[in-house]
Design a protein around this motif. Structure first.
Motif, mmCIF file in Angstrom:
data_model
loop_
_atom_site.group_PDB
_atom_site.id
_atom_site.type_symbol
_atom_site.label_atom_id
_atom_site.label_comp_id
_atom_site.label_asym_id
_atom_site.label_seq_id
_atom_site.Cartn_x
_atom_site.Cartn_y
_atom_site.Cartn_z
ATOM 1 N N ARG A 11 4.525 43.288 83.094
ATOM 2 C CA ARG A 11 5.282 42.701 82.246
ATOM 3 C C ARG A 11 5.012 41.299 82.245
ATOM 4 N NH1 ARG A 11 5.952 47.513 82.294
ATOM 5 N NH2 ARG A 11 7.907 48.721 82.642
ATOM 6 N N ILE A 12 5.923 40.696 81.442
ATOM 7 C CA ILE A 12 5.767 39.153 81.050
ATOM 8 C C ILE A 12 5.676 38.412 82.552
ATOM 9 C CG2 ILE A 12 7.145 37.111 80.497
ATOM 10 C CD1 ILE A 12 5.685 38.117 78.326
ATOM 11 N N ALA A 13 6.314 38.942 83.549
ATOM 12 C CA ALA A 13 6.332 38.291 84.690
ATOM 13 C C ALA A 13 5.009 38.134 85.465
ATOM 14 C CB ALA A 13 7.467 39.132 85.884
ATOM 15 N N ASN A 14 4.062 39.039 84.920
ATOM 16 C CA ASN A 14 2.674 39.348 85.478
ATOM 17 C C ASN A 14 1.501 38.349 84.735
ATOM 18 O OD1 ASN A 14 3.769 42.479 85.510
ATOM 19 N ND2 ASN A 14 2.922 41.507 87.464
ATOM 20 N N LEU A 15 2.155 37.509 83.731
ATOM 21 C CA LEU A 15 1.337 36.500 83.016
ATOM 22 C C LEU A 15 0.174 35.814 83.938
ATOM 23 C CD1 LEU A 15 3.519 35.000 80.348
ATOM 24 C CD2 LEU A 15 2.026 36.866 80.087
ATOM 25 N N ASN A 16 -1.019 35.778 83.282
ATOM 26 C CA ASN A 16 -2.117 34.824 84.053
ATOM 27 C C ASN A 16 -2.646 35.509 85.136
ATOM 28 O OD1 ASN A 16 -2.021 32.960 81.907
ATOM 29 N ND2 ASN A 16 -0.065 32.121 83.235
ATOM 30 N N GLN A 17 -2.124 36.907 85.832
ATOM 31 C CA GLN A 17 -2.580 37.512 86.846
ATOM 32 C C GLN A 17 -3.990 38.268 86.174
ATOM 33 O OE1 GLN A 17 0.196 40.090 88.582
ATOM 34 N NE2 GLN A 17 1.663 38.557 89.158
ATOM 35 N N VAL A 77 -3.634 39.151 82.510
ATOM 36 C CA VAL A 77 -2.494 39.480 81.446
ATOM 37 C C VAL A 77 -2.289 38.332 80.723
ATOM 38 C CG1 VAL A 77 -0.122 40.176 81.440
ATOM 39 C CG2 VAL A 77 -1.686 40.938 83.485
ATOM 40 N N ALA A 78 -2.014 38.592 79.441
ATOM 41 C CA ALA A 78 -1.606 37.454 78.358
ATOM 42 C C ALA A 78 -0.427 37.913 77.635
ATOM 43 C CB ALA A 78 -2.791 37.126 77.473
ATOM 44 N N GLU A 79 0.501 37.051 77.041
ATOM 45 C CA GLU A 79 1.450 37.662 76.167
ATOM 46 C C GLU A 79 1.031 37.861 74.866
ATOM 47 O OE1 GLU A 79 5.876 35.633 74.663
ATOM 48 O OE2 GLU A 79 4.339 34.316 75.831
ATOM 49 N N SER A 85 7.925 46.889 70.789
ATOM 50 C CA SER A 85 9.250 47.237 71.487
ATOM 51 C C SER A 85 9.556 48.679 71.802
ATOM 52 C CB SER A 85 10.459 46.777 70.384
ATOM 53 O OG SER A 85 10.435 47.712 69.335
ATOM 54 N N LYS A 86 8.312 49.247 71.316
ATOM 55 C CA LYS A 86 8.240 50.970 71.473
ATOM 56 C C LYS A 86 7.676 51.379 72.797
ATOM 57 C CE LYS A 86 8.179 52.251 66.628
ATOM 58 N NZ LYS A 86 7.197 52.902 65.517
ATOM 59 N N ILE A 87 7.164 50.688 73.541
ATOM 60 C CA ILE A 87 6.625 50.784 74.823
ATOM 61 C C ILE A 87 6.913 49.919 75.880
ATOM 62 C CG2 ILE A 87 4.511 52.233 73.956
ATOM 63 C CD1 ILE A 87 2.822 49.583 74.395
ATOM 64 N N PRO A 88 7.202 50.058 77.219
ATOM 65 C CA PRO A 88 7.592 49.043 78.201
ATOM 66 C C PRO A 88 6.725 48.017 78.291
ATOM 67 C CG PRO A 88 7.762 51.501 79.005
ATOM 68 C CD PRO A 88 7.149 51.507 77.693
ATOM 69 N N THR A 89 5.386 48.243 78.197
ATOM 70 C CA THR A 89 4.418 47.149 78.263
ATOM 71 C C THR A 89 4.189 46.288 77.249
ATOM 72 O OG1 THR A 89 2.469 48.607 77.955
ATOM 73 C CG2 THR A 89 3.286 48.311 80.010
ATOM 74 N N GLY A 90 5.140 46.435 76.073
ATOM 75 C CA GLY A 90 4.725 45.864 74.824
ATOM 76 C C GLY A 90 4.769 44.389 74.650
ATOM 77 N N ASP A 91 5.284 43.732 75.376
ATOM 78 C CA ASP A 91 5.165 42.307 75.623
ATOM 79 C C ASP A 91 4.001 41.520 76.244
ATOM 80 O OD1 ASP A 91 7.671 42.258 74.667
ATOM 81 O OD2 ASP A 91 8.901 41.820 76.756
ATOM 82 N N ILE A 92 3.094 42.394 76.631
ATOM 83 C CA ILE A 92 1.840 41.890 77.212
ATOM 84 C C ILE A 92 0.517 42.674 76.706
ATOM 85 C CG2 ILE A 92 3.005 41.042 79.323
ATOM 86 C CD1 ILE A 92 0.883 44.002 79.743
ATOM 87 N N GLU A 93 -0.674 41.921 76.781
ATOM 88 C CA GLU A 93 -1.818 42.621 76.766
ATOM 89 C C GLU A 93 -2.760 42.117 77.901
ATOM 90 O OE1 GLU A 93 -2.506 41.648 72.653
ATOM 91 O OE2 GLU A 93 -3.387 39.344 73.416
#
Length: 584
Positions: A11-17, A77-79, A85-93
């Protein structure tokens, strides 16, 4: 390690990991100097990005990837710029830095997507691929949660899970057995259990007063949407209980599952007698999500010169609200439905109660407006409603009218899958009479206890004896059933005699159980739930096949493993079997 995270948890909380993912390639698409890849595992989908400018060699490697290749990805992990919005991981890549191909794949025979292009037989042949689809996998996850919650609930009530054997002796009176030849005992056969019925009763004699088992059962029956040759039961038995104890405990289990799994509070279960269920719904598993109860009009039809009604033992009607405007074509469709061989009615009578208050019917020649108005009033119909009438032998016609009621409920959108109506059907007949064989058979099984007040009728009117038996029904589907058992040896002997067993036959088939009862059998009873049916109700499925990992098709075949199959002659010889193959 193969992965630090799953494809469904970032998720967004995992950014830059920096993370490592592993899974299957759902799809890949190239846009300019970028390759976007959807990586899938059991837990979800994560988008992976390969950048031509940042790493041209990696992009070249990614271009080779095809659907369902198994890969390992390392990246950061990047934003995500275009969020999904259709998948739970849709805010990150994941911005990929490394790619390892673990296993390439041939192009699958159908798309691994919810809206697949594969037909039933094709998907059953490649079931291991079908199980990758979210729509199918989620049914298996639901099944797991229901089984886990069931174990938790029963464990808290001091039930003990005990395994019973799969190779047992063949027993009569039920469905056909699957039999297994014994190599070490030539000419003799085991049977696969239709249920652990006698074994769980023996556990009660042994003092295990609360038993359960989530168990495989086998019945060699013709198949349909809610029936497979092998199926799973939540099988339970209790000692020192009466019918009320069992209904309360297992109504509690069902409410617990609805609340825990679906977050739904269901009301207390109403109870209806078998006789009333047949009288009002034509079924011992009535769907009460809608009304349309039967009304009997035999007394309103006599002496009008209509021989079909005059000679009928039973005349029943249902009121279809708002259907008076049905066209001739729609009425013909309904008539053809009841005339199908599976239903067996010879025809259908209709009465339209028009919006203007006038009445039109297919029997205007024989019945006046005043006559028909009496039918209308009996059915409590309103202007705009349609009466549908069938006649004939009572039991047969009630069943036909029951099928018509369900068809009309479906046509009118009254059988909603997100509505749950639960009930108990009680006071079943103990016995049913087979006119061809001229003998009685047990309605449930030979160990079901008759009601105390009806035992005397076993000698004079066996067909009138009621059983301490009960079925749980949800939305017109029998989910579970059971009974209080006979625990007295003399009453069990009497039951066998009523069923036409000689003492020698009863001893040969069930002597082990009757002998056990001599050593202090407690009062006991139980119930078994069809786990497959239970899951299909929760999942809103029309067939139990979709909540079984590896089901059989409608012919009882496993098309994936090509079973059943012919055995080699050496195997047949070892089993002392001589098989004559059908001519092709």
């Amino acid at each position: 390690m193969y992965r630090t995270n799953t494809c469904g948890e970032l998720r967004i909380a995992n950014l830059n990991q920096e993370v490592i993912l592993a899974g299957w390639v759902q799809k890949a698409r190239k846009m300019g100097g970028m390759i976007f890849l959807d990586l899938r595992d059991r837990y979800g989908i994560t988008q992976i990005v390969f950048n031509q400018e940042a790493n041209a060699d990696l992009c070249t490697q990614a271009e080779k990837l095809g659907r369902e290749w198994v890969v390992q990805i390392k990246g950061v992990v990047a934003e995500r710029f275009n969020k999904n919005s259709k998948i739970p991981t849709g805010d990150i890549e994941i911005i990929a830095s490394e790619l390892k191909i673990l296993n390439p794949s041939e192009t699958p025979p159908f798309t691994i997507e919810d809206e697949t292009d594969g037909g039933d037989e094709l998907r059953m042949k490649y079931r291991y691929l079908d199980l990758r689809r979210t729509a199918v996998r989620s049914n298996l996850e639901l099944r797991h949660r229901m089984a886990f919650a069931t174990r938790s609930y029963l464990n808290d009530l001091n039930f003990m899970e005990v395994e019973t054997p799969v190779l047992i002796g063949s027993t009569p009176e039920g469905a056909r057995d699957f039999v297994v030849p014994s190599r070490m005992n030539p000419g003799e056969f085991y049977a696969l259990p239709q249920s652990p019925q006698t074994l769980k009763q023996l556990l009660m004699v042994s003092g295990f007063d609360r038993y359960f088992q989530i168990v495989k059962c086998f019945r060699d029956e013709d198949l349909r949407a809610d029936r497979q040759p092998e199926f799973t039961q939540i099988d339970c038995e209790m000692s020192f209980v009466e019918q009320e104890d069992i209904l309360n405990i297992f109504e509690g289990l069902t409410k617990y599952l609805f609340k825990t799994i679906k977050g739904v509070d269901v009301a207390d279960f109403p109870r209806i007698s078998y006789a009333d269920a047949m009288r009002l719904y034509g079924s011992d598993k009535p769907d009460t999500r809608f009304g349309m109860q039967f009304v009997e009009i035999k007394d309103l039809t006599a002496d009008r010169g209509f021989g079909v009604f005059d000679n009928a033992e039973y005349i029943g009607a249902i009121c279809a609200e708002g259907c008076a405007a049905y066209t001739r074509k729609q009425l013909d469709e309904i008539t053809n439905f009841v005339k199908r061989p599976q239903i067996g009615a010879s025809g259908l009578i209709y009465v339209r109660y028009e919006a203007d208050g006038s009445i039109k019917s297919s029997v205007d020649k024989f019945y006046s407006q005043e006559d028909l108005k009496k039918w209308i009033d009996r059915a409590d119909a309103k202007p705009g409603d349609l009466l549908l009438v069938l006649c004939g032998k009572t039991e047969k016609t009630q069943k036909q009218l029951g099928e018509l009621r369900l068809e009309m409920g479906s046509r009118l959108g009254l059988r909603k899958k997100d509505q749950f109506n639960c009930l108990w059907v009680v006071d079943f007949p103990l016995l049913e009479f087979d006119e061809e064989l001229n003998r009685y058979f047990a309605k449930h099984h030979p160990f079901t206890s008759p009601k105390l007040e009806d035992i005397h009728l076993l000698d004079t009117d066996p067909g009138a004896v009621r059983a301490n038996a009960y079925d749980m029904v949800i939305n017109g589907v029998e989910i579970g059933g059971g009974s209080i058992r006979i625990f007295d040896s003399e009453l069990q002997k009497k039951m066998f005699a009523t069923l036409g067993f000689s003492e020698e036959q009863a001893q040969a088939q069930f002597g082990f159980l009757m002998n056990a009862f001599k050593y202090g059998a407690p009062p006991h009873g139980g119930i078994a739930f069809g786990l497959d049916r239970f899951v299909s109700i929760f999942a809103g499925l029309d067939s139990i096949r979709d909540c079984i990992a590896f089901p059989k098709n409608n012919s009882g075949r496993d098309v994936m493993m090509d079973a059943p199959s012919v055995l080699a002659q050496e195997q047949l010889d070892e089993l002392h079997l001589k098989v004559e193959l059908p001519r092709k």
